[in-house]
Motif scaffolding. Structure first.
Motif, PDB file in Angstrom:
ATOM      1  N   SER A   1       9.436  -1.651   3.556  1.00  0.00           N
ATOM      2  CA  SER A   1       9.031  -0.619   2.611  1.00  0.00           C
ATOM      3  C   SER A   1       9.978  -0.583   1.419  1.00  0.00           C
ATOM      4  CB  SER A   1       8.962   0.741   3.302  1.00  0.00           C
ATOM      5  OG  SER A   1      10.218   1.100   3.814  1.00  0.00           O
ATOM      6  N   TYR A   2       9.474  -0.026   0.326  1.00  0.00           N
ATOM      7  CA  TYR A   2      10.188   0.059  -0.937  1.00  0.00           C
ATOM      8  C   TYR A   2       9.988   1.451  -1.519  1.00  0.00           C
ATOM      9  CZ  TYR A   2       9.538  -5.007  -0.613  1.00  0.00           C
ATOM     10  OH  TYR A   2       9.510  -6.304  -0.181  1.00  0.00           O
ATOM     11  N   GLU A   3      10.886   1.863  -2.371  1.00  0.00           N
ATOM     12  CA  GLU A   3      10.659   3.045  -3.190  1.00  0.00           C
ATOM     13  C   GLU A   3      10.401   2.520  -4.598  1.00  0.00           C
ATOM     14  OE1 GLU A   3      12.321   7.517  -3.671  1.00  0.00           O
ATOM     15  OE2 GLU A   3      13.825   5.940  -3.574  1.00  0.00           O
ATOM     16  N   ALA A   4       9.255   2.865  -5.153  1.00  0.00           N
ATOM     17  CA  ALA A   4       8.860   2.296  -6.440  1.00  0.00           C
ATOM     18  C   ALA A   4       8.243   3.355  -7.341  1.00  0.00           C
ATOM     19  CB  ALA A   4       7.864   1.151  -6.227  1.00  0.00           C
ATOM     20  N   ILE A   5       8.342   3.115  -8.632  1.00  0.00           N
ATOM     21  CA  ILE A   5       7.671   3.961  -9.617  1.00  0.00           C
ATOM     22  C   ILE A   5       6.177   3.750  -9.452  1.00  0.00           C
ATOM     23  CG2 ILE A   5       7.246   4.314 -12.079  1.00  0.00           C
ATOM     24  CD1 ILE A   5      10.169   3.296 -12.533  1.00  0.00           C
ATOM     25  N   THR A   6       5.454   4.856  -9.374  1.00  0.00           N
ATOM     26  CA  THR A   6       4.000   4.827  -9.250  1.00  0.00           C
ATOM     27  C   THR A   6       3.446   5.769 -10.304  1.00  0.00           C
ATOM     28  OG1 THR A   6       4.255   4.461  -6.891  1.00  0.00           O
ATOM     29  CG2 THR A   6       2.092   5.158  -7.644  1.00  0.00           C
TER      30      THR A   6
ATOM     31  N   GLN B   1       7.513   6.724  -5.159  1.00  0.00           N
ATOM     32  CA  GLN B   1       6.650   6.749  -3.991  1.00  0.00           C
ATOM     33  C   GLN B   1       7.102   5.655  -3.027  1.00  0.00           C
ATOM     34  OE1 GLN B   1       3.844   8.843  -3.957  1.00  0.00           O
ATOM     35  NE2 GLN B   1       2.291   7.856  -2.721  1.00  0.00           N
ATOM     36  N   ILE B   2       6.973   5.925  -1.740  1.00  0.00           N
ATOM     37  CA  ILE B   2       7.253   4.900  -0.728  1.00  0.00           C
ATOM     38  C   ILE B   2       6.061   3.943  -0.678  1.00  0.00           C
ATOM     39  CG2 ILE B   2       7.652   4.419   1.724  1.00  0.00           C
ATOM     40  CD1 ILE B   2      10.015   5.765   0.289  1.00  0.00           C
TER      41      ILE B   2
ATOM     42  N   TRP C   1       0.835  -1.197   0.000  1.00  0.00           N
ATOM     43  CA  TRP C   1       0.000   0.000   0.000  1.00  0.00           C
ATOM     44  C   TRP C   1       0.871   1.249   0.000  1.00  0.00           C
ATOM     45  CZ3 TRP C   1       0.572  -3.524   3.871  1.00  0.00           C
ATOM     46  CH2 TRP C   1       1.171  -3.080   5.059  1.00  0.00           C
ATOM     47  N   THR C   2       0.232   2.364  -0.385  1.00  0.00           N
ATOM     48  CA  THR C   2       0.902   3.657  -0.398  1.00  0.00           C
ATOM     49  C   THR C   2      -0.132   4.751  -0.179  1.00  0.00           C
ATOM     50  OG1 THR C   2       2.527   5.003  -1.596  1.00  0.00           O
ATOM     51  CG2 THR C   2       0.725   4.074  -2.903  1.00  0.00           C
TER      52      THR C   2
END
Length: 128
Positions: free
Chosen positions: A97-102, A89-90, A31-32
């Motif tokens: 947690s991850y940092e990912a392209i959203t 976005q985290i 989730w974000t």
């Protein structure tokens, strides 16, 4: 390699999942922050919102798969107006947690309907 947060039609079992079927699933429940909307065009839109939550999946993709996703999402780097913009976005999960392209839209259109629980799959299945 890139991490991509998928919250709509790219999710497992959804209409565009075939685009990323060769990607590596990192998180099936994540989730974000953001507000999810039904565009009424068969896919959702994620709008920046710190007070709401959107659920989805995290995939690891290579350059070729990222380009396919960009085409699907109407995103082209450097273009003045894209359907969606790429935002780092985290993304949270039970494992960390991850940092990912959203892919986010700038603002909802008047015809969009808010999806209160932030989960496209649950919303679509409930809608029938």
């Amino acid at each position: 390699m890139y991490l991509v947060f998928c919250y709509g039609t790219l999710r497992s079992g959804e209409s565009n999942h075939a685009v990323i079927k060769e990607a590596t699933l990192i998180e099936s429940f994540s989730w974000t922050n953001g507000q999810l909307y039904d565009t009424r065009d068969g896919y959702p839109a994620l709008i920046q919102n710190e007070d709401a939550t959107v659920y989805g999946e995290v995939y690891e993709v290579d350059d070729q798969l990222l380009e396919k996703i960009n085409l699907l999402e109407g995103y082209q780097e450097g273009r003045d107006y894209n359907l969606y913009e790429q935002v780092m976005q985290i993304i949270e999960s039970n494992r960390g947690s991850y940092e990912a392209i959203t892919y986010m839209m700038r603002k909802p259109e008047k015809r969009f309907m808010e999806i209160p629980d932030g989960d496209w799959v649950t919303y679509r299945n409930r809608k029938g």
